[in-house]
Design an enzyme around this catalytic site. Structure first.
Site, PDB file in Angstrom:
ATOM      1  N   TYR A 143      32.248  -5.839-122.460  1.00  0.00           N
ATOM      2  CA  TYR A 143      31.439  -5.438-121.306  1.00  0.00           C
ATOM      3  C   TYR A 143      32.258  -4.483-120.453  1.00  0.00           C
ATOM      4  CZ  TYR A 143      28.755  -5.858-116.931  1.00  0.00           C
ATOM      5  OH  TYR A 143      28.018  -5.612-115.796  1.00  0.00           O
ATOM      6  N   ASP A 238      39.994  -0.827-120.641  1.00  0.00           N
ATOM      7  CA  ASP A 238      39.279  -1.375-119.490  1.00  0.00           C
ATOM      8  C   ASP A 238      40.012  -2.645-119.070  1.00  0.00           C
ATOM      9  OD1 ASP A 238      37.650  -2.440-117.610  1.00  0.00           O
ATOM     10  OD2 ASP A 238      35.813  -2.398-118.822  1.00  0.00           O
ATOM     11  N   LYS A 266      38.366  -5.949-109.837  1.00  0.00           N
ATOM     12  CA  LYS A 266      38.647  -7.370-109.591  1.00  0.00           C
ATOM     13  C   LYS A 266      39.937  -7.597-108.783  1.00  0.00           C
ATOM     14  CE  LYS A 266      35.308  -8.743-112.938  1.00  0.00           C
ATOM     15  NZ  LYS A 266      34.914  -8.323-114.253  1.00  0.00           N
TER      16      LYS A 266
HETATM   17  C1  LIG Z   1      33.787  -7.234-114.445  1.00  0.00           C
HETATM   18  C2  LIG Z   1      34.050  -6.169-115.432  1.00  0.00           C
HETATM   19  C3  LIG Z   1      33.544  -4.870-115.273  1.00  0.00           C
HETATM   20  C4  LIG Z   1      32.560  -4.513-114.185  1.00  0.00           C
HETATM   21  O1  LIG Z   1      33.102  -4.615-112.920  1.00  0.00           O
HETATM   22  P1  LIG Z   1      32.084  -4.757-111.669  1.00  0.00           P
HETATM   23  O2  LIG Z   1      32.988  -4.748-110.494  1.00  0.00           O
HETATM   24  O3  LIG Z   1      31.347  -6.033-111.901  1.00  0.00           O
HETATM   25  O4  LIG Z   1      31.176  -3.578-111.715  1.00  0.00           O
HETATM   26  C5  LIG Z   1      33.944  -3.894-116.157  1.00  0.00           C
HETATM   27  N1  LIG Z   1      34.769  -4.170-117.165  1.00  0.00           N
HETATM   28  C6  LIG Z   1      35.265  -5.400-117.368  1.00  0.00           C
HETATM   29  C7  LIG Z   1      36.214  -5.638-118.490  1.00  0.00           C
HETATM   30  C8  LIG Z   1      34.904  -6.441-116.526  1.00  0.00           C
HETATM   31  O5  LIG Z   1      35.348  -7.667-116.755  1.00  0.00           O
END
Ligand SMILES: *Cc1c(COP(=O)(O)O)cnc(C)c1O
Length: 430
Positions: A143, A238, A266
């Protein structure tokens, strides 16, 4: 026991789609009513009915030092005295950029945005602009936020609702996203060969959390690095989840593999809405106003968010022992959970690295999305509610990772393990 949560959820559904502002919060994957939270401190969450829970998600990662840590509280309350937004550059933005470049090995320049979604959307635009190519490769079960290009085989939220490709994503956009199996280098090779000189970027979670915790074979990451370099493709890690969690410099430092671009989120905001993307200078200098790839944000680098983020990162940078603490907590929980599983004779696979952990109810090894999907999600739902009723708050889906904070002491760990053993006994009897 949770009447106020029930009342709030009933009302929420009248005014908010599905009653929540982000889908997995709705408990659809485990059944029942979401718990409405009122406050949190250290390792504890408190709900609207006054129940207390030991926290094992930590806002999906950001609260790595536990809730309302005094260092961050102080930084935010100091910043509040000086207004909440300027739309002009500030000192803290320079300081946090310098600190991120110091901490994250492959990052030489960084741009702040407001969420992980914004970070990955911007990084992929930059990769396309820089390489002059349109396609990208992502992995099934990974994701990367809810940007159009990424909502293809996109892990947790999408898996939970059985709609891996969202309506509203244009076919043309979806066609430029190629999906490969995680941990399968050959598959990536085939996709690159079938699309010569067309792939701008390979993006992945260097440790996956969004199909549950799935750890890469180190040779997979190294192989992706080599394939990318050889084919003029940008490798994007990511690290929205793994950044500042799996080590001070994230998964890239832990595995010793350097991407061209990194996305962060995060933990970087200390609980405030922050994301960032960064990487090699010559690539980042393609971003506006230094270069032609446009990307902007009215509230980007917001002073309150930067104060929280800087306080968090500065603490992590100056307290490297934090990472040993996180390793120890993860190890104790993994070992204890396994012991109880062996007693009950349930089929399981426990994936764990550092302070990330998923207990899959399957007898198969879980190394990609297909293998993750062999899990018994109904059994997970029962386990989730048994834990919740004993005051332990887990991620409400089989396809999520738990995230531990340094606020967990041995006493909390003992409570969690006791609840875990009770829950496992109950579900194995039913
Ligand atoms: C949470 C997450 C996102 C998205 O971040 P948001 O702040 O919710 O838009 C993207 N990539 C990874 C790996 C994530 O865990």
């Amino acid at each position: 026991m949770r009447e106020n949560s029930q009342q709030l959820f009933d009302k929420a559904q009248q005014f908010i789609p599905g009653g929540v502002n982000s889908p997995v919060r709705a408990f659809k994957a485990v059944g029942g009513t979401p718990v409405f939270m009122k406050s949190a401190k250290g390792p504890y969450l408190f709900d609207e009915d006054g129940n207390r829970y030991i926290e094992l998600i930590n806002s999906w990662g950001p609260m790595v030092l536990g809730h309302a840590h005094e260092i961050i509280e102080k930084a935010v309350s100091d910043a509040l005295q000086r207004s909440f937004s300027f739309g002009a550059p500030t000192r803290k933005e320079v300081e946090i950029a310098e600190l991120i470049v110091l901490m994250v090995p492959s990052v030489e320049k960084i741009r702040m945005v407001n969420s992980g979604t914004e970070a990955t959307m911007s990084a992929i635009r930059l990769a396309r602009g820089y390489t002059g190519r349109d396609k990208m490769i992502k992995f099934e079960g990974c994701y990367h936020g809810h940007g159009d290009s990424f909502l293809i085989a996109a892990g947790s939220g999408a898996v939970t609702f059985g709609t891996p490709d969202s309506p509203g994503v244009p076919k043309g956009v979806a066609n430029d996203t190629l999906t490969a199996r995680y941990n399968d280098l050959e598959h990536v090779k085939e996709l690159i060969e079938a699309n010569p000189n067309q792939v701008a970027a390979i993006i992945l979670e260097p440790v996956a959390g969004n199909m549950g915790c799935v750890v890469p074979d180190p040779a997979f990451l190294k192989g992706l690095r080599e394939l990318s370099t050889r084919n003029g493709i940008l490798l994007i890690f990511d690290e929205v989840m793994t950044g500042f969690r799996l080590s001070r410099g994230g998964a890239q430092e832990r595995f010793g593999v350097m991407p061209d671009l990194t996305t962060l989120g995060k933990i970087i905001g200390g609980g405030m809405p922050v994301g960032a993307y960064g990487g090699r200078k010559e690539i980042m200098d393609y971003v506006s106003p230094a270069g032609p790839v446009y990307q902007a944000g009215t509230l980007s680098g917001n002073p309150i968010a930067m104060a929280a983020g800087y306080a968090m990162l500065d603490y992590l940078n100056t307290h490297p022992e934090t990472y040993q603490t996180l390793e120890d907590i993860g190890q104790k929980l993994a070992t204890g959970i396994k012991n109880s599983l062996q007693k009950t004779g349930l089929s399981y696979t426990l994936n764990h690295i550092g302070s990330m952990l998923t207990l899959f109810f399957t007898d198969k090894a879980v190394f990609d999305f297909e293998s993750a999907k062999t899990s018994d999600t109904a059994l997970f739902g029962r386990y989730f509610h048994e834990m919740l009723n004993q005051g332990v708050y887990l991620a409400p889906s089989q396809y999520e990772s738990l995230f531990f904070s340094t606020a967990l002491t041995d006493a909390h760990i003992a409570l969690i393990l006791e609840a875990n053993e009770n829950a496992l006994k109950k579900i194995s009897r039913q």
